[in-house]
Design a protein around this motif. Sequence first.
Motif, PDB file in Angstrom:
ATOM      1  N   THR A 234       7.433   8.827  13.655  1.00  0.00           N
ATOM      2  CA  THR A 234       8.009   7.907  12.692  1.00  0.00           C
ATOM      3  C   THR A 234       8.452   8.643  11.434  1.00  0.00           C
ATOM      4  OG1 THR A 234       7.594   5.816  11.552  1.00  0.00           O
ATOM      5  CG2 THR A 234       5.696   7.260  11.806  1.00  0.00           C
ATOM      6  N   ASP A 235       8.586   7.927  10.307  1.00  0.00           N
ATOM      7  CA  ASP A 235       9.101   8.575   9.091  1.00  0.00           C
ATOM      8  C   ASP A 235       8.012   8.807   8.049  1.00  0.00           C
ATOM      9  OD1 ASP A 235       8.705   5.924   8.459  1.00  0.00           O
ATOM     10  OD2 ASP A 235      10.593   5.675   7.374  1.00  0.00           O
ATOM     11  N   ASP A 243       0.763   1.080   2.665  1.00  0.00           N
ATOM     12  CA  ASP A 243       2.174   1.454   2.818  1.00  0.00           C
ATOM     13  C   ASP A 243       2.536   2.394   1.665  1.00  0.00           C
ATOM     14  OD1 ASP A 243       4.918   1.654   2.936  1.00  0.00           O
ATOM     15  OD2 ASP A 243       5.242  -0.480   3.334  1.00  0.00           O
ATOM     16  N   LYS A 245       5.198   3.170   0.533  1.00  0.00           N
ATOM     17  CA  LYS A 245       6.293   2.657  -0.310  1.00  0.00           C
ATOM     18  C   LYS A 245       5.735   1.727  -1.386  1.00  0.00           C
ATOM     19  CE  LYS A 245       9.708   3.218   3.275  1.00  0.00           C
ATOM     20  NZ  LYS A 245       9.574   2.818   4.678  1.00  0.00           N
TER      21      LYS A 245
END
Length: 474
Positions: A234-235, A243, A245
């Motif tokens: 994945t990234d 998360d 982010k």
Amino acid sequence: MRVVMKFGGTGVDSCQNLINVSELVTNYKRDNGYEIVVVVSAVRGVTDSLLNLTDSINKHENVSIQDFLVNLRRIHIKIIEDCIHSKKLHDLAEEKITDILGELKEVLGGIVILRDVTPKSLDYLLSFGERLSASLVSFALQDKGESTECLTGKEVGIVTDSNFGTAKPLMDTTRLRVRHRIERLLETKKIPVITGFIGSDQNDNVTTLGRGGSDYTATIIAASINADETWLWTDVDGLMTADPKIANDAQVLKEISFSEAMEMALFGAKYMHPRALEPVIEIGIPVRIRNTMNPSNLGTMISQNPSDRSKKIVKSVSAIRQTGLIDVGGTAMANAPGTAAKIFDVLAKKDINIIMISQSPSESSISMVLRKNDIEKAVSILELSLLGRVIRKVEVNSNVSVIAVVGSGMRGIQGVAARVFSAVARENVNVIMIAQGSSQLNLAFVVSDNDCETAVRALHREFDLGKPEPDCDA
Ligand code: ADP
Ligand code: ASP
Ligand code: MG
């Protein structure tokens, strides 16, 4: 070593990323002698764009199918532009994209005339994202000199029930078919490249497994062919304490048990399909989550018995966004056995999944959290079937998030709830609804979506999750 490697939508969304993916696969095959099965997600954003298009069609908005197809073509052609060097393979890849988009055009044409997107036609439509991306990966690998076979989930033998949109594999039949199909390819040193997310029901209709379903495809295949491991590329560097982010000090969890990872997935961590770990748990096939951009990092290992590195009570904080809350109430609901059953029954009949439920002790109201796209349908069926009789009011808050703290260390430890709610209260976040599973592996509550990120960060801080774990031999 036999490994099923799944590549997410960001792994294949540019020429550079596609080269990176094909190099990773060929290196593991050639340098380490691995037997590899590749599973691919749609290019980032493509599934969402197909969903948005159908939404507009359903709402009778003006849509240009032509513009949509031109854009989809541009996205995919651009990815192979500098990536596939052989002219012959490049032309074949372009031809394949043209063919797939030609079929998509016909499907969309029919849907636009009828102005009705049924769950069955939606699944067929959504399958095009993965069909396009898997072809790109297959040609990119051929360009590196590998022999590949590109198959849809249907072609590889993933047979599901007919619950369009959230289909479940019929594992006995699937195992036999997938094993038969893939063993032959591996024997001849081919790399099977398989579309994630897609299966087909017993009547040969295309089905999809639900959002994030490519992770599920990977584990279904791993379980069918007795793989040694499943790697979800994945990234990000792995499954993290939150998360990244949202919490920029989120840490990678190096090892974690299946049950904790399942719990995290249920509450939205890495947007993993909630059932993604089911097929491999029983057989004990470990799952690794790794970063395509940082392959030297071993990522997160999810297994039956992780070495007990972490002594933390809470291991992660997750959030499910895009959810709404429905409150149904009425004095007639108190002391009326079967009320809850009636409410859940009408929703179940419309295939509406309830994420969280709570009933007030007075029994005069029941609150339910649902996916945002189910809210309209749920309200309409509740009003049609029960309003004025079993229930008196239906109220909706269509902008909430479910926040959950997860960790096996919470079991039997007192004071976790107090810490959770004090930490969010200090940030002036209002808690709308609370639930704790009997497993005590999680504590979940609902807040307004505007407070979601503040709440996640507050809990991440409260439980010290931003601090790196000491190494086990330190
Ligand atoms: P893929 O296409 O590879 O399946 P997704 O976008 O579905 O990728 O999921 C990866 C994203 O999940 C990350 O970019 C990250 O922002 C998000 N995410 C949410 N929670 C977590 C978590 N606990 N650990 C890791 N990633 C998370
Ligand atoms: N393309 C599908 C989705 O966006 C499946 C996946 O990415 O795993 O949900
Ligand atoms: Mg995903």
